[in-house]
Design a protein around this motif. Sequence first.
Motif, short mmCIF file in Angstrom:
data_model
loop_
_atom_site.label_atom_id
_atom_site.label_comp_id
_atom_site.label_asym_id
_atom_site.label_seq_id
_atom_site.Cartn_x
_atom_site.Cartn_y
_atom_site.Cartn_z
N ALA A 267 0.83 -1.20 0.00
CA ALA A 267 0.00 0.00 0.00
C ALA A 267 0.87 1.26 0.00
O ALA A 267 1.65 1.47 0.91
CB ALA A 267 -0.91 -0.01 1.22
N VAL A 268 0.75 2.06 -1.04
CA VAL A 268 1.39 3.36 -1.08
C VAL A 268 0.28 4.38 -1.28
O VAL A 268 -0.64 4.14 -2.04
CB VAL A 268 2.38 3.52 -2.27
N GLY A 269 0.40 5.50 -0.59
CA GLY A 269 -0.61 6.53 -0.77
C GLY A 269 -1.90 6.16 -0.09
O GLY A 269 -1.93 5.36 0.85
N CYS A 270 -2.99 6.73 -0.58
CA CYS A 270 -4.30 6.48 0.04
C CYS A 270 -4.87 5.15 -0.47
O CYS A 270 -4.86 4.90 -1.68
CB CYS A 270 -5.25 7.61 -0.32
N PRO A 271 -5.38 4.30 0.42
CA PRO A 271 -5.92 3.02 -0.03
C PRO A 271 -7.13 3.15 -0.97
O PRO A 271 -7.39 2.28 -1.77
CB PRO A 271 -6.32 2.30 1.27
N PHE A 272 -7.84 4.28 -0.89
CA PHE A 272 -9.07 4.46 -1.67
C PHE A 272 -8.81 5.10 -3.03
O PHE A 272 -9.73 5.34 -3.81
CB PHE A 272 -10.06 5.32 -0.86
N LYS A 273 -7.52 5.35 -3.35
CA LYS A 273 -7.20 6.14 -4.55
C LYS A 273 -7.75 5.56 -5.85
O LYS A 273 -8.10 6.29 -6.76
CB LYS A 273 -5.69 6.34 -4.67
N THR A 274 -7.86 4.21 -5.93
CA THR A 274 -8.30 3.62 -7.20
C THR A 274 -9.78 3.81 -7.48
O THR A 274 -10.24 3.59 -8.59
CB THR A 274 -8.00 2.11 -7.24
N ARG A 275 -10.55 4.19 -6.47
CA ARG A 275 -12.00 4.32 -6.66
C ARG A 275 -12.52 5.71 -6.33
O ARG A 275 -13.73 5.94 -6.38
CB ARG A 275 -12.73 3.30 -5.78
N CYS A 276 -11.63 6.61 -5.98
CA CYS A 276 -12.08 7.86 -5.38
C CYS A 276 -12.40 8.94 -6.42
O CYS A 276 -11.56 9.26 -7.27
CB CYS A 276 -11.01 8.38 -4.44
N PRO A 277 -13.58 9.52 -6.35
CA PRO A 277 -13.93 10.61 -7.28
C PRO A 277 -13.19 11.91 -6.95
O PRO A 277 -13.11 12.80 -7.80
CB PRO A 277 -15.44 10.79 -7.06
N ASN A 278 -12.63 12.03 -5.75
CA ASN A 278 -11.98 13.28 -5.33
C ASN A 278 -10.46 13.20 -5.44
O ASN A 278 -9.75 14.03 -4.88
CB ASN A 278 -12.32 13.57 -3.86
N LYS A 279 -9.92 12.19 -6.13
CA LYS A 279 -8.49 11.92 -6.08
C LYS A 279 -7.63 13.08 -6.59
O LYS A 279 -7.95 13.70 -7.60
CB LYS A 279 -8.17 10.67 -6.91
N LEU A 280 -6.54 13.35 -5.88
CA LEU A 280 -5.54 14.33 -6.30
C LEU A 280 -4.24 13.57 -6.59
O LEU A 280 -4.12 12.39 -6.26
CB LEU A 280 -5.29 15.36 -5.20
N GLU A 281 -3.24 14.29 -7.12
CA GLU A 281 -1.98 13.63 -7.42
C GLU A 281 -1.30 13.09 -6.17
O GLU A 281 -0.75 11.98 -6.17
CB GLU A 281 -1.05 14.63 -8.13
N ILE A 282 -1.37 13.85 -5.10
CA ILE A 282 -0.69 13.48 -3.86
C ILE A 282 -1.22 12.15 -3.30
O ILE A 282 -0.49 11.40 -2.63
CB ILE A 282 -0.85 14.61 -2.81
N CYS A 283 -2.48 11.83 -3.62
CA CYS A 283 -3.11 10.60 -3.09
C CYS A 283 -2.40 9.34 -3.58
O CYS A 283 -2.46 8.29 -2.95
CB CYS A 283 -4.58 10.55 -3.48
N GLU A 284 -1.72 9.44 -4.73
CA GLU A 284 -1.01 8.30 -5.30
C GLU A 284 0.14 7.85 -4.40
O GLU A 284 0.45 6.65 -4.34
CB GLU A 284 -0.40 8.67 -6.67
N THR A 285 0.74 8.80 -3.70
CA THR A 285 1.99 8.46 -3.02
C THR A 285 1.99 8.70 -1.51
O THR A 285 2.78 8.09 -0.80
CB THR A 285 3.15 9.30 -3.61
#
Length: 309
Positions: A267-285
Amino acid sequence: MSAVLEIRDAEVSFNVPGGRIRAVDGVSLTLNEGETLAVVGESGCGKTTLAKAILGLEPLSAGAIEVQGLSVTPDLRGLAKRVGIVWQDPYASLDPRWRIGRSIAEPLIVNGQRLDGRVDEVMRQVGLDLTMKERFPHQLSGGQRQRVAVARALALGPPLVLCDEPTAALDLSIRAQILNLLKDLQSKLSCSYLYISHDLTTVRFIADRVAVMYLGRFVEVGETEKVFAEPRHPYTRALLESSPTLETIGRLPAVLPGEIPDPREVAVGCPFKTRCPNKLEICETVFPDPSEDGGRVFYCHNPVSAPSP
Ligand SMILES: Nc1ncnc2c1ncn2[C@@H]1O[C@H](COP(=O)(O)OP(=O)(O)OP(=O)(O)O)[C@@H](O)[C@H]1O
Ligand SMILES: [Mg+2]
């Protein structure tokens, strides 16, 4: 108020073919006397594993769990007096060959307690007729069997009771009876509940606070009414929004949009990043730091906006 349960950065991991998963990943919480905290989240997010860790049935790979200040370790004696458990399927906790009276007496016997009138007392508390003592589990209705399971869980008078989907296997009409029973018992015995459920309606009825779990992590924790009325984490909002129809009301859907990622991947970044409608670049890492909003905590770089005051 004193804490009955204290969990700090608890981690439970499993070796599985092709890697290792963290079924519980850095979970922290404090449960106070007489309080009910619900844990909600989709299938496989780690709810039962968390309950097992509290019971000392799954060892922690990191962190600590204390019940009434006593550290939970796999070989801890005396934990049964502190923690009761009600599972979804009463058959899982009732031996089909044993009469009901023996099933309820068993935790007392195993823990060297005097029986005296305790079996009768606890049967009355859960609303079971004493004539049931001579029956076998298959001679009871689903609701009666779950009352037996509650009686067993309460026999030793534990300050903490874990309930893992305790009404999921029951008919709708019986569900309310068991919920009311749990609520009544709590006000009489002032025990604390950790209440695991898919059923958001039930959670709203019984829980003071709710913890929303995703891929082993808590993503939002706060007072039930607040979290339900104004979710701040996009995952909490998705859960609430995906239960609109009459058939699915209050229940978690089988699938939310997007796929739950493979838990074996690191797990890197936010666990919800693959499904999140609010995702930002920072969420990846970067895993988000906790944010606070009136006693509620959530972990998100780009939360659902708070309603204007
Ligand atoms: N003994 C085990 N060995 C390997 N993996 C396990 C084991 N127990 C659980 N897991 C995995 O850990 C994750 C969490 O499982 P867990 O049963 O705690 O989920 P849950 O939230 O209780 O799901 P459900 O709502 O379906 O009951 C899942 O990916 C599951 O496959
Ligand atoms: Mg489970």
